[in-house]
Design a protein around this motif. Structure first.
Motif, PDB file in Angstrom:
ATOM      1  N   MET A 186       5.252  -4.084 -15.188  1.00  0.00           N
ATOM      2  CA  MET A 186       4.574  -5.120 -14.399  1.00  0.00           C
ATOM      3  C   MET A 186       3.093  -5.276 -14.762  1.00  0.00           C
ATOM      4  O   MET A 186       2.603  -6.413 -14.889  1.00  0.00           O
ATOM      5  CB  MET A 186       4.735  -4.845 -12.908  1.00  0.00           C
ATOM      6  N   PRO A 187       2.350  -4.181 -14.947  1.00  0.00           N
ATOM      7  CA  PRO A 187       0.933  -4.368 -15.321  1.00  0.00           C
ATOM      8  C   PRO A 187       0.733  -4.947 -16.720  1.00  0.00           C
ATOM      9  O   PRO A 187      -0.399  -5.277 -17.095  1.00  0.00           O
ATOM     10  CB  PRO A 187       0.373  -2.935 -15.234  1.00  0.00           C
ATOM     11  N   GLN A 188       1.813  -5.077 -17.486  1.00  0.00           N
ATOM     12  CA  GLN A 188       1.710  -5.643 -18.828  1.00  0.00           C
ATOM     13  C   GLN A 188       2.054  -7.134 -18.875  1.00  0.00           C
ATOM     14  O   GLN A 188       1.857  -7.791 -19.899  1.00  0.00           O
ATOM     15  CB  GLN A 188       2.664  -4.891 -19.773  1.00  0.00           C
ATOM     16  N   LEU A 189       2.571  -7.663 -17.783  1.00  0.00           N
ATOM     17  CA  LEU A 189       3.025  -9.053 -17.781  1.00  0.00           C
ATOM     18  C   LEU A 189       1.870 -10.035 -17.624  1.00  0.00           C
ATOM     19  O   LEU A 189       0.859  -9.754 -16.986  1.00  0.00           O
ATOM     20  CB  LEU A 189       4.017  -9.290 -16.634  1.00  0.00           C
ATOM     21  N   ASN A 190       2.049 -11.206 -18.202  1.00  0.00           N
ATOM     22  CA  ASN A 190       1.166 -12.347 -17.997  1.00  0.00           C
ATOM     23  C   ASN A 190       2.078 -13.569 -17.917  1.00  0.00           C
ATOM     24  O   ASN A 190       2.651 -13.988 -18.924  1.00  0.00           O
ATOM     25  CB  ASN A 190       0.164 -12.488 -19.140  1.00  0.00           C
ATOM     26  N   VAL A 191       2.230 -14.115 -16.701  1.00  0.00           N
ATOM     27  CA  VAL A 191       3.247 -15.135 -16.454  1.00  0.00           C
ATOM     28  C   VAL A 191       2.601 -16.438 -15.994  1.00  0.00           C
ATOM     29  O   VAL A 191       1.751 -16.440 -15.101  1.00  0.00           O
ATOM     30  CB  VAL A 191       4.256 -14.659 -15.383  1.00  0.00           C
ATOM     31  N   ASP A 192       3.009 -17.533 -16.611  1.00  0.00           N
ATOM     32  CA  ASP A 192       2.635 -18.865 -16.140  1.00  0.00           C
ATOM     33  C   ASP A 192       3.728 -19.366 -15.209  1.00  0.00           C
ATOM     34  O   ASP A 192       4.901 -19.437 -15.605  1.00  0.00           O
ATOM     35  CB  ASP A 192       2.475 -19.837 -17.305  1.00  0.00           C
TER      36      ASP A 192
ATOM     37  N   THR B   1       0.818  -1.214   0.000  1.00  0.00           N
ATOM     38  CA  THR B   1       0.000   0.000   0.000  1.00  0.00           C
ATOM     39  C   THR B   1       0.854   1.267   0.000  1.00  0.00           C
ATOM     40  O   THR B   1       1.725   1.451   0.848  1.00  0.00           O
ATOM     41  CB  THR B   1      -0.936   0.010   1.227  1.00  0.00           C
ATOM     42  N   GLY B   2       0.590   2.123  -0.967  1.00  0.00           N
ATOM     43  CA  GLY B   2       1.287   3.398  -1.056  1.00  0.00           C
ATOM     44  C   GLY B   2       2.703   3.295  -1.594  1.00  0.00           C
ATOM     45  O   GLY B   2       3.453   4.271  -1.537  1.00  0.00           O
ATOM     46  N   LYS B   3       3.078   2.131  -2.133  1.00  0.00           N
ATOM     47  CA  LYS B   3       4.441   1.917  -2.620  1.00  0.00           C
ATOM     48  C   LYS B   3       4.367   1.369  -4.038  1.00  0.00           C
ATOM     49  O   LYS B   3       4.076   0.187  -4.235  1.00  0.00           O
ATOM     50  CB  LYS B   3       5.190   0.947  -1.704  1.00  0.00           C
ATOM     51  N   ASP B   4       4.625   2.212  -5.013  1.00  0.00           N
ATOM     52  CA  ASP B   4       4.457   1.804  -6.402  1.00  0.00           C
ATOM     53  C   ASP B   4       5.514   0.830  -6.878  1.00  0.00           C
ATOM     54  O   ASP B   4       5.390   0.228  -7.949  1.00  0.00           O
ATOM     55  CB  ASP B   4       4.446   3.039  -7.313  1.00  0.00           C
ATOM     56  N   ASN B   5       6.559   0.625  -6.077  1.00  0.00           N
ATOM     57  CA  ASN B   5       7.677  -0.239  -6.467  1.00  0.00           C
ATOM     58  C   ASN B   5       7.593  -1.639  -5.879  1.00  0.00           C
ATOM     59  O   ASN B   5       8.495  -2.453  -6.082  1.00  0.00           O
ATOM     60  CB  ASN B   5       8.997   0.372  -5.998  1.00  0.00           C
ATOM     61  N   VAL B   6       6.519  -1.961  -5.136  1.00  0.00           N
ATOM     62  CA  VAL B   6       6.440  -3.228  -4.412  1.00  0.00           C
ATOM     63  C   VAL B   6       5.299  -4.085  -4.959  1.00  0.00           C
ATOM     64  O   VAL B   6       4.155  -3.624  -5.059  1.00  0.00           O
ATOM     65  CB  VAL B   6       6.250  -2.999  -2.898  1.00  0.00           C
ATOM     66  N   PHE B   7       5.612  -5.340  -5.276  1.00  0.00           N
ATOM     67  CA  PHE B   7       4.634  -6.272  -5.839  1.00  0.00           C
ATOM     68  C   PHE B   7       4.701  -7.599  -5.077  1.00  0.00           C
ATOM     69  O   PHE B   7       5.676  -7.882  -4.385  1.00  0.00           O
ATOM     70  CB  PHE B   7       4.900  -6.494  -7.327  1.00  0.00           C
ATOM     71  N   GLN B   8       3.649  -8.405  -5.202  1.00  0.00           N
ATOM     72  CA  GLN B   8       3.552  -9.680  -4.505  1.00  0.00           C
ATOM     73  C   GLN B   8       3.340 -10.832  -5.476  1.00  0.00           C
ATOM     74  O   GLN B   8       2.668 -10.670  -6.494  1.00  0.00           O
ATOM     75  CB  GLN B   8       2.381  -9.642  -3.504  1.00  0.00           C
ATOM     76  N   VAL B   9       3.890 -12.001  -5.135  1.00  0.00           N
ATOM     77  CA  VAL B   9       3.617 -13.229  -5.868  1.00  0.00           C
ATOM     78  C   VAL B   9       2.473 -13.989  -5.208  1.00  0.00           C
ATOM     79  O   VAL B   9       1.678 -14.650  -5.872  1.00  0.00           O
ATOM     80  CB  VAL B   9       4.872 -14.131  -5.937  1.00  0.00           C
ATOM     81  N   CYS B  10       2.401 -13.896  -3.882  1.00  0.00           N
ATOM     82  CA  CYS B  10       1.398 -14.628  -3.104  1.00  0.00           C
ATOM     83  C   CYS B  10       0.080 -13.845  -3.045  1.00  0.00           C
ATOM     84  O   CYS B  10       0.031 -12.651  -3.326  1.00  0.00           O
ATOM     85  CB  CYS B  10       1.908 -14.835  -1.686  1.00  0.00           C
ATOM     86  N   PHE B  11      -0.982 -14.543  -2.662  1.00  0.00           N
ATOM     87  CA  PHE B  11      -2.249 -13.882  -2.397  1.00  0.00           C
ATOM     88  C   PHE B  11      -2.121 -12.986  -1.166  1.00  0.00           C
ATOM     89  O   PHE B  11      -1.386 -13.298  -0.229  1.00  0.00           O
ATOM     90  CB  PHE B  11      -3.357 -14.907  -2.139  1.00  0.00           C
TER      91      PHE B  11
ATOM     92  N   TRP C 208      -0.679  -8.451 -12.707  1.00  0.00           N
ATOM     93  CA  TRP C 208      -0.577  -7.498 -11.607  1.00  0.00           C
ATOM     94  C   TRP C 208      -1.198  -6.173 -12.033  1.00  0.00           C
ATOM     95  O   TRP C 208      -1.107  -5.770 -13.199  1.00  0.00           O
ATOM     96  CB  TRP C 208       0.885  -7.261 -11.220  1.00  0.00           C
ATOM     97  N   ASP C 209      -1.803  -5.507 -11.058  1.00  0.00           N
ATOM     98  CA  ASP C 209      -2.247  -4.141 -11.320  1.00  0.00           C
ATOM     99  C   ASP C 209      -1.331  -3.189 -10.555  1.00  0.00           C
ATOM    100  O   ASP C 209      -0.349  -3.613  -9.922  1.00  0.00           O
ATOM    101  CB  ASP C 209      -3.715  -3.947 -10.929  1.00  0.00           C
ATOM    102  N   ALA C 210      -1.644  -1.909 -10.588  1.00  0.00           N
ATOM    103  CA  ALA C 210      -0.772  -0.917  -9.977  1.00  0.00           C
ATOM    104  C   ALA C 210      -0.690  -1.046  -8.462  1.00  0.00           C
ATOM    105  O   ALA C 210       0.218  -0.508  -7.830  1.00  0.00           O
ATOM    106  CB  ALA C 210      -1.248   0.487 -10.353  1.00  0.00           C
ATOM    107  N   SER C 211      -1.651  -1.772  -7.857  1.00  0.00           N
ATOM    108  CA  SER C 211      -1.618  -1.958  -6.402  1.00  0.00           C
ATOM    109  C   SER C 211      -0.512  -2.902  -5.964  1.00  0.00           C
ATOM    110  O   SER C 211      -0.152  -2.944  -4.778  1.00  0.00           O
ATOM    111  CB  SER C 211      -2.960  -2.517  -5.916  1.00  0.00           C
ATOM    112  N   GLY C 212       0.023  -3.683  -6.899  1.00  0.00           N
ATOM    113  CA  GLY C 212       1.059  -4.650  -6.570  1.00  0.00           C
ATOM    114  C   GLY C 212       0.541  -6.038  -6.285  1.00  0.00           C
ATOM    115  O   GLY C 212       1.315  -6.987  -6.157  1.00  0.00           O
ATOM    116  N   ALA C 213      -0.787  -6.196  -6.162  1.00  0.00           N
ATOM    117  CA  ALA C 213      -1.373  -7.495  -5.850  1.00  0.00           C
ATOM    118  C   ALA C 213      -1.435  -8.369  -7.091  1.00  0.00           C
ATOM    119  O   ALA C 213      -1.655  -7.888  -8.202  1.00  0.00           O
ATOM    120  CB  ALA C 213      -2.768  -7.319  -5.264  1.00  0.00           C
ATOM    121  N   VAL C 214      -1.253  -9.666  -6.889  1.00  0.00           N
ATOM    122  CA  VAL C 214      -1.298 -10.615  -7.997  1.00  0.00           C
ATOM    123  C   VAL C 214      -2.728 -11.110  -8.211  1.00  0.00           C
ATOM    124  O   VAL C 214      -3.519 -11.192  -7.267  1.00  0.00           O
ATOM    125  CB  VAL C 214      -0.375 -11.825  -7.723  1.00  0.00           C
ATOM    126  N   SER C 215      -3.037 -11.428  -9.448  1.00  0.00           N
ATOM    127  CA  SER C 215      -4.313 -12.060  -9.780  1.00  0.00           C
ATOM    128  C   SER C 215      -4.001 -13.424 -10.376  1.00  0.00           C
ATOM    129  O   SER C 215      -3.270 -13.538 -11.371  1.00  0.00           O
ATOM    130  CB  SER C 215      -5.085 -11.207 -10.793  1.00  0.00           C
TER     131      SER C 215
END
Length: 386
Positions: A347-353, A139-149, A362-369
């Motif tokens: 990151m929002p452009q990636l689609n990874v298997d 939250t509030g950090k545009d440089n941080v992303f997650q692999v896990c739920f 991923w969206d800009a929030s950093g959360a994975v779908s």
């Protein structure tokens, strides 16, 4: 002279034999060149949660070794021990940064990851945590992303699974109220369960100080007729819960989330107690998928044990970083800040298997779908459920 030679040879052998149980460099460092991106991991390599940090370090190493063997994009990997402590994690982060880290694949657990993420945001270091689940990490950090739920996703998805597959269950909840992970999953679960009309008849909590005796909570659930007990906790208290429930003659279906991963590897734990436990996790080592089977073999051959979800998340994280670096056109001579800005944009452009999910985005929030997976423990293995 011979004595000095053999003393030197012995010392070199000891150094070569170091494992991921402490602050260490990946063996891939021996092949490192100026054309390699420097990755770092941070996690509890020692202490009561060492299984998590060691799994992340080991999973990342398998990925780095595979990628380096393929040619093209190259990595070095340095692992740091934070013993599960936020202050130690920040110190570990600064050590990695001082040693030229481009990207952080970490931190492993939530508390340290929250502290470290604030530093990476200030310093403009790209951070991809394999396993820290709290939304506060990103939250509030545009440089941080997650692999896990995230915690809310785990709670929401668990309630939705129960509504679809266990609609007649009489449900209880037992969670740790002073743990951000457990509390966060429980809060989201309770909200979604109410929305879906699940029959939740009993809720109870505990704290770190009361995590050795669950007789009162289990008696309450049993008296309320609970036949499905949701336990969004880590595997250490779960092992005690399962043991004490058996001693009471109480046998509901226990349903946990990814924190239970590691239960079967807990020293001196009677694996039969976990028989029939249901768990939401993105990875099963018993999967017959080719990519998973290959990873499990490589991991088992090198480390002598099957990988868990934390290892698979870290493996995926390294491949996600590789995909992002290549899509952004990054080169190892770029500064960590320039790499960070480039990766944020792609990151929002990636689609990874990956091993832990197909079509990960991923969206800009950093959360994975990605799609969840639910397993049941049978004969000491994870068996996927519908």
């Amino acid at each position: 002279m011979k004595k000095k030679f053999f003393a030197l040879l012995t010392a070199l052998s000891l150094v070569a034999g170091l494992t991921a149980c402490g602050n260490s460099d990946n063996a891939a460092d021996s092949d490192a060149t100026a054309n390699a991106f420097n990755l770092g991991t941070i996690g509890p390599l020692t202490g009561e949660n060492a299984i998590y940090g060691q799994s992340v370090a080991n999973g990342a190493k398998i990925a780095v070794d595979e990628i380096n063997a393929q040619g093209g994009t190259q990595f070095t990997l340095r692992n740091q021990d934070d013993v599960g402590d936020p202050e130690s994690a920040v110190n570990a982060y600064h050590d990695l940064l001082d040693n030229g880290m481009h990207v952080l694949v970490g931190a492993t657990t939530t508390g340290p990851a929250i502290e470290v993420s604030s530093n990476t945001n200030t310093d403009r270091v790209f951070m991809l945590t394999p396993t820290a689940t709290s939304p506060d990490v990103t939250t509030g950090k545009d440089n941080v992303f997650q692999v896990c739920f995230t915690d809310p996703a785990l709670g929401t998805l668990s309630a939705q699974y129960m509504a679809e597959h266990m609609p007649e269950a009489t449900i209880g909840v037992l969670y740790r109220s002073d743990d951000a992970y457990s509390q966060g999953v429980r809060d989201a679960f309770s909200a979604e369960a109410k929305k879906l009309g699940l029959n939740v008849v009993n809720e109870a909590s505990f704290t770190a100080d009361t995590s050795t005796n669950f007789e009162v909570q289990l008696t309450g659930a049993q008296s309320a007729g609970v036949d499905l007990l949701f336990i969004p906790v880590y595997f250490q208290p779960a092992s005690v819960i399962l043991n004490q429930a058996k001693a009471m003659g109480y046998a509901p279906t226990f349903f946990g989330v990814d924190g239970l991963d590691g239960l079967l590897a807990l020293p001196n734990f009677d694996a039969s107690l976990a028989e029939g436990v249901v768990m939401m996790t993105p990875f099963s080592a018993s999967s017959t998928e080719e990519a998973t089977a290959s990873f499990v073999k490589s991991y088992t051959d090198e480390f002598g044990t099957e990988p868990n979800q934390f290892a698979a998340d870290a493996y995926d994280a390294v491949y996600i970083v590789k995909a992002a670096l290549e899509k952004a056109g990054c080169t190892p001579d770029m500064s960590h800040a320039d790499v960070c800005e480039a990766l944020i944009s792609v990151m929002p452009q990636l689609n990874v298997d990956g091993l832990t999910g197909k079509n990960m985005t991923w969206d800009a929030s950093g959360a994975v779908s990605k799609a969840p997976m639910v397993v049941v423990i049978q004969d000491g293995t994870y068996v996927p459920l519908a």
